[in-house]
Design a protein around this motif. Structure first.
Motif, short mmCIF file in Angstrom:
data_model
loop_
_atom_site.label_atom_id
_atom_site.label_comp_id
_atom_site.label_asym_id
_atom_site.label_seq_id
_atom_site.Cartn_x
_atom_site.Cartn_y
_atom_site.Cartn_z
N PRO A 185 1.34 -8.60 11.83
CA PRO A 185 2.34 -7.75 11.16
C PRO A 185 3.28 -7.10 12.17
CG PRO A 185 0.12 -7.31 10.34
CD PRO A 185 -0.03 -8.15 11.57
N LYS B 276 8.49 -4.25 9.19
CA LYS B 276 8.89 -4.97 7.99
C LYS B 276 10.33 -4.61 7.59
CE LYS B 276 4.88 -6.95 7.40
NZ LYS B 276 4.72 -8.39 7.62
N LYS C 30 8.44 -8.76 4.15
CA LYS C 30 7.62 -8.04 3.19
C LYS C 30 7.01 -9.01 2.18
CE LYS C 30 10.58 -3.93 3.53
NZ LYS C 30 11.49 -3.01 2.78
N GLY D 217 0.76 -10.26 7.56
CA GLY D 217 0.76 -9.00 6.82
C GLY D 217 1.83 -8.92 5.74
N TYR E 279 8.45 -6.28 -7.12
CA TYR E 279 7.75 -5.80 -5.93
C TYR E 279 8.69 -5.20 -4.89
CZ TYR E 279 3.41 -7.70 -7.71
OH TYR E 279 2.29 -7.94 -8.49
N PRO F 10 7.29 -1.26 -3.47
CA PRO F 10 6.81 -1.75 -2.17
C PRO F 10 5.37 -1.37 -1.87
CG PRO F 10 8.34 0.08 -1.87
CD PRO F 10 8.42 -0.33 -3.31
N GLU F 11 4.91 -0.27 -2.40
CA GLU F 11 3.53 0.15 -2.13
C GLU F 11 2.54 -0.84 -2.76
OE1 GLU F 11 4.71 1.59 -6.05
OE2 GLU F 11 5.65 1.78 -4.06
N GLU G 239 2.55 -3.96 -0.52
CA GLU G 239 1.79 -3.68 0.71
C GLU G 239 0.29 -3.73 0.45
OE1 GLU G 239 3.07 0.04 2.31
OE2 GLU G 239 5.17 -0.60 2.49
N LYS G 240 -0.12 -3.21 -0.68
CA LYS G 240 -1.55 -3.22 -1.03
C LYS G 240 -2.06 -4.65 -1.19
CE LYS G 240 -4.83 -1.44 -4.46
NZ LYS G 240 -4.98 -0.65 -5.72
N ALA H 252 -0.67 -7.38 0.10
CA ALA H 252 -0.61 -8.03 1.41
C ALA H 252 -1.82 -7.66 2.26
CB ALA H 252 0.69 -7.64 2.12
N LYS H 253 -2.20 -6.39 2.23
CA LYS H 253 -3.36 -5.95 3.01
C LYS H 253 -4.65 -6.57 2.48
CE LYS H 253 -5.76 -1.84 4.73
NZ LYS H 253 -7.10 -2.40 4.49
#
Length: 378
Positions: free
Chosen positions: A222, A225, A280, A305, A342, A346-347, A350-351, A353-354
């Protein structure tokens, strides 16, 4: 089809209405024929030399701890970029704790490639030989024949592993694995975890459906971004269906980094890894020649990421959880709708992706990968 219908064909009219086009078509076919005859002639000589050197009567009883990886050195014939095989095979084996030596298909020279390979095996005495991107029944003289590999297995006391990168076609099993079944070996399918081969494999075949693998945080990781959406891929041949999606993406005024050059003109490896790390969301299309595949792109995206946005398919769903580790789309409208959603949330991206990255590192890392390969090869 009768002559009248043929004569009305647009290609037929173009061919015979233009003298220059007709001449170019004839010259092109003559050139192709001469090329095939040239390849056939030198392939015959090379395979004959390979067969003769493989008649070496000496049998190796003790082997070293080396692993010989036979692969392409470069990404393409006109590229100075390293083949991704280096990253996915050599680098991960070294990280796993193995000593790797190489023989390159694309650097074998004009003559004597198979002699060089045999002599290398005699000197290095590798315990395992990995054939990656091996061309079955090929006129490419650097690739040894089935008989040559059978002699390696019999006389040099080494184990054989074939690594395949494009197996999602209806003919693959018959033309590759079945053709090589006389060789005691393990076949690793790098993009076909469900072993979707259109036929039921022989019970005695050692076939593993796995995935691409990389060293964690070495090339793909990562980064800051600052790219909303990216797609780097090709649109030619069986991939032509992607054009509709990419054009609709651009028409929808979505901010995206898009690169659709053919293989010879694609971005450098460093730039490719950088773009994925900065993204992202990364788009991936999973359909191959005849069916869906779990190509290397999803694993690259997880390492980077980013959130994977991919065509719905069962291959990816057999390893990762849709909506939790990645997001699938059904058509071009669904693709753009989810990008817009998305991007506004973005949150959530990100969740996801993680979650995808964590699952990949826990369940599909290089140690798990090579443990399975070597256990199957025992």
């Amino acid at each position: 089809m009768n002559f009248t219908s043929i004569s009305k064909n647009s290609r037929f009219k173009k061919l015979f209405n233009s003298q220059d086009y007709f001449k170019a078509a004839i010259l092109y076919r003559i050139q192709r024929l001469l090329g095939h005859l040239f390849d056939l002639f030198f392939s015959f000589i090379e395979h004959t030399l390979g067969y003769l050197v493989s008649l070496d009567w000496r049998t190796t009883t003790k082997t070293s701890e080396d692993i010989l990886v036979c692969r392409n050195q470069k990404y393409s014939l006109r590229s100075n970029e390293d083949s991704h095989e280096k990253f996915q095979i050599d680098d991960t084996l070294v990280k796993y704790g193995c000593k790797v030596i190489n023989f390159y298909w694309d650097q074998g020279g004009f003559f004597g490639s198979q002699i060089k390979l045999w002599l290398l095996i005699c000197v290095a005495k590798p315990k395992i030989i990995i054939f990656s991107s091996y061309r079955v029944k090929s006129w490419d003289s650097s690739h040894p024949s089935r008989l040559f590999i059978e002699r390696i297995r019999k006389k040099k006391n080494t184990k054989i592993i074939f690594i395949w990168w494009d197996t999602c076609s209806d003919s693959f099993y018959d033309t590759h694995i079945s053709y090589l079944k006389s060789i005691d070996s393990t076949h690793v399918l790098m993009e076909n975890p469900m072993l979707d081969l259109s036929v039921k494999p022989d019970l005695d075949s050692k076939i593993l459906g796995l995935y691409s693998t990389f060293v964690e945080n070495e090339l793909l990781y990562p980064r800051k971004k600052n790219i909303e959406v990216s797609f780097i891929g090709r649109l030619g041949n069986y991939r032509s269906y992607r054009r509709e999606y990419i054009e609709f993406l651009m028409e929808s005024n979505v901010s995206a980094y898009i690169s659709v050059f053919e293989k010879e003109n694609q971005v450098s490896n460093d730039k490719y890894f950088e773009i994925l790390g900065r993204s992202k969301i990364v788009i991936n299309f999973s359909f191959s020649v005849d069916k869906h595949q779990f190509k290397g792109r999803p694993i690259e995206v997880f390492h980077s990421g980013a959130m994977l946005l991919e065509t719905y398919n069962k291959q990816t769903a057999s390893l990762f959880r849709d909506g939790i580790d990645y997001v699938s789309f059904k058509d071009k409208y669904d693709m753009v709708d989810k990008i817009k959603y998305y991007s506004l949330h973005p949150e959530e991206a990100e969740k996801i992706a993680k979650s995808g990255r964590d699952r990949m590192l826990a369940l599909y890392n290089l140690n798990v990968f090579w443990d399975k390969v070597f256990q199957a090869n025992n």
